[in-house]
Design a protein around this motif. Structure first.
Motif, short mmCIF file in Angstrom:
data_model
loop_
_atom_site.label_atom_id
_atom_site.label_comp_id
_atom_site.label_asym_id
_atom_site.label_seq_id
_atom_site.Cartn_x
_atom_site.Cartn_y
_atom_site.Cartn_z
N ALA A 13 10.01 2.31 -0.67
CA ALA A 13 10.00 0.91 -0.24
C ALA A 13 8.87 0.64 0.74
O ALA A 13 8.18 -0.39 0.66
CB ALA A 13 11.35 0.54 0.38
N ALA A 14 8.66 1.56 1.68
CA ALA A 14 7.59 1.40 2.66
C ALA A 14 6.22 1.41 1.98
O ALA A 14 5.33 0.62 2.32
CB ALA A 14 7.67 2.51 3.71
N ALA A 15 6.05 2.30 1.01
CA ALA A 15 4.79 2.39 0.29
C ALA A 15 4.51 1.11 -0.50
O ALA A 15 3.39 0.58 -0.46
CB ALA A 15 4.81 3.59 -0.65
N LEU A 16 5.50 0.62 -1.20
CA LEU A 16 5.32 -0.60 -1.99
C LEU A 16 4.99 -1.78 -1.10
O LEU A 16 4.18 -2.65 -1.47
CB LEU A 16 6.57 -0.88 -2.81
N ASP A 17 5.60 -1.84 0.08
CA ASP A 17 5.32 -2.93 1.01
C ASP A 17 3.86 -2.89 1.47
O ASP A 17 3.18 -3.93 1.50
CB ASP A 17 6.25 -2.82 2.22
N LEU A 18 3.38 -1.69 1.77
CA LEU A 18 1.99 -1.55 2.19
C LEU A 18 1.03 -1.86 1.03
O LEU A 18 0.00 -2.52 1.23
CB LEU A 18 1.74 -0.13 2.70
N PHE A 19 1.36 -1.40 -0.15
CA PHE A 19 0.50 -1.68 -1.31
C PHE A 19 0.39 -3.18 -1.55
O PHE A 19 -0.68 -3.69 -1.88
CB PHE A 19 1.07 -1.01 -2.57
N ALA A 20 1.52 -3.88 -1.39
CA ALA A 20 1.53 -5.33 -1.63
C ALA A 20 0.73 -6.07 -0.56
O ALA A 20 0.05 -7.06 -0.85
CB ALA A 20 2.96 -5.84 -1.66
N ARG A 21 0.78 -5.59 0.68
CA ARG A 21 0.14 -6.31 1.79
C ARG A 21 -1.35 -6.00 1.93
O ARG A 21 -2.14 -6.89 2.24
CB ARG A 21 0.86 -5.99 3.10
N GLN A 22 -1.73 -4.73 1.69
CA GLN A 22 -3.13 -4.40 1.97
C GLN A 22 -3.85 -3.74 0.80
O GLN A 22 -5.02 -3.39 0.92
CB GLN A 22 -3.21 -3.49 3.20
N PHE A 24 -3.50 -1.09 -2.91
CA PHE A 24 -3.22 0.32 -3.20
C PHE A 24 -4.33 1.22 -2.68
O PHE A 24 -4.08 2.21 -1.99
CB PHE A 24 -3.04 0.51 -4.70
N GLU A 25 -5.57 0.89 -2.99
CA GLU A 25 -6.71 1.72 -2.59
C GLU A 25 -6.89 1.76 -1.07
O GLU A 25 -7.34 2.75 -0.51
CB GLU A 25 -7.99 1.24 -3.26
N GLN A 26 -6.54 0.67 -0.41
CA GLN A 26 -6.75 0.58 1.03
C GLN A 26 -5.63 1.24 1.84
O GLN A 26 -5.72 1.33 3.07
CB GLN A 26 -6.87 -0.90 1.46
N THR A 27 -4.58 1.68 1.17
CA THR A 27 -3.43 2.28 1.86
C THR A 27 -3.54 3.81 1.82
O THR A 27 -3.73 4.39 0.75
CB THR A 27 -2.11 1.84 1.21
N SER A 28 -3.40 4.43 2.96
CA SER A 28 -3.50 5.89 3.04
C SER A 28 -2.10 6.51 3.08
O SER A 28 -1.11 5.85 3.41
CB SER A 28 -4.28 6.30 4.29
N VAL A 29 -2.05 7.78 2.76
CA VAL A 29 -0.80 8.53 2.86
C VAL A 29 -0.30 8.52 4.29
O VAL A 29 0.92 8.40 4.55
CB VAL A 29 -1.00 9.97 2.35
N GLU A 30 -1.20 8.65 5.24
CA GLU A 30 -0.81 8.64 6.65
C GLU A 30 -0.12 7.33 7.02
O GLU A 30 0.88 7.33 7.75
CB GLU A 30 -2.05 8.85 7.54
N ILE A 32 1.52 5.32 4.98
CA ILE A 32 2.85 5.30 4.33
C ILE A 32 3.84 6.15 5.11
O ILE A 32 4.97 5.72 5.39
CB ILE A 32 2.75 5.80 2.88
N ALA A 33 3.43 7.35 5.47
CA ALA A 33 4.32 8.25 6.20
C ALA A 33 4.74 7.64 7.53
O ALA A 33 5.92 7.70 7.92
CB ALA A 33 3.63 9.60 6.43
N LYS A 34 3.79 7.03 8.24
CA LYS A 34 4.11 6.41 9.53
C LYS A 34 5.08 5.25 9.36
O LYS A 34 6.05 5.10 10.11
CB LYS A 34 2.82 5.93 10.20
N ALA A 35 4.83 4.41 8.35
CA ALA A 35 5.70 3.25 8.12
C ALA A 35 7.11 3.68 7.72
O ALA A 35 8.09 3.00 8.05
CB ALA A 35 5.10 2.36 7.03
N ALA A 36 7.22 4.82 7.02
CA ALA A 36 8.52 5.29 6.56
C ALA A 36 9.21 6.18 7.59
O ALA A 36 10.38 6.54 7.41
CB ALA A 36 8.36 6.06 5.25
N GLY A 37 8.49 6.55 8.64
CA GLY A 37 9.08 7.39 9.67
C GLY A 37 9.24 8.85 9.26
O GLY A 37 10.18 9.52 9.68
N VAL A 38 8.29 9.34 8.44
CA VAL A 38 8.31 10.76 8.04
C VAL A 38 6.95 11.36 8.34
O VAL A 38 5.97 10.65 8.54
CB VAL A 38 8.64 10.93 6.53
N SER A 39 6.90 12.68 8.36
CA SER A 39 5.64 13.35 8.61
C SER A 39 4.78 13.36 7.35
O SER A 39 5.28 13.20 6.24
CB SER A 39 5.88 14.79 9.08
#
Length: 219
Positions: A13-22, A24-30, A32-39
């Motif tokens: 869900a966190a990844a999809l939210d970031l993809f929609a807002r900024q 897919f190419e502009q979103t980094s794994v870091e 996504i992990a930060k937004a989801a609260g995981v390492s």
């Protein structure tokens, strides 16, 4: 949903939210992990990459269907249709997430290409199951039935993901029509036992299915 799947769903869900807002190419794994609260390491352990996070449900469903096909099924044709329904019902259970993912996939070429490959994996799984369950089946019957079930499923699912109100009964009806076209939809009448049996099958019924039904009646 299993408890172990809940945190993973949050990452999706966190990844999809970031993809929609900024994008897919502009979103980094870091990010996504930060937004989801995981390492970052946890993300890579659970998903592998940005593309994988979008299709993780399909990976789980393919594993589940392999286990489903390992069970005994009296009617292999019906089992393939039941597998299709299981996939549909899975996405209905979290429809909002499924619709968000559908929108992202439509907008990103690399994800559309990955989706084509994923669809083929379902088709190939169905095809291989029919070949294993119906020895002697014509390869054209196996691949043709599998391809048609997959195409019908995707057509009905897309209607749902585009905002339509599509119950699973609509898919079931469409799959019944697929079986009817192949002559493998069971009728409602039972033949009376007799010393002489005259078997009449639709011209479209695959030979392997005729053989299976005759063997089932004589056993």
């Amino acid at each position: 949903m299993q408890e172990s799947a809940r945190p993973r769903t949050g990452v999706v869900a966190a990844a999809l939210d970031l993809f929609a807002r900024q994008g897919f190419e502009q979103t980094s794994v870091e990010q996504i992990a930060k937004a989801a609260g995981v390492s970052r390491s946890t993300f890579f352990r659970q998903f592998g990459g940005k593309e994988d996070v979008v299709f993780v449900d399909h990976e789980q469903m393919l594993d589940d269907l392999r286990a489903f096909f390992e069970e005994h099924h009296d009617d292999p044709w019906e089992a393939v249709c039941a597998a299709s329904e299981r996939v549909f019902e899975h996405f209905v259970r979290d429809l909002e997430l499924a619709r968000r993912r559908y929108q992202i996939v439509r907008e990103v070429p690399v994800l559309r290409e990955r989706e084509i490959v994923t669809v083929f994996r379902y088709e190939r799984l169905f095809d291989q199951y029919l070949r294993d369950a119906l020895p002697g089946i014509s390869p054209l019957d196996a691949v043709g039935f599998s391809a048609l079930v997959t195409a019908v499923h995707n057509h009905v699912l897309r209607q749902l993901l585009r905002g339509g109100r599509v119950p699973v009964s609509a898919l079931r009806s469409a799959l019944d029509d697929v079986r009817r076209r192949y002559g493998v939809l069971p009728g409602g009448t039972e033949a009376a036992p007799d010393d002489v049996v005259v078997a009449v099958f639709p011209r479209s019924m695959p030979i392997a299915e005729m053989s299976r039904r005759v063997q089932a009646e004589l056993s």
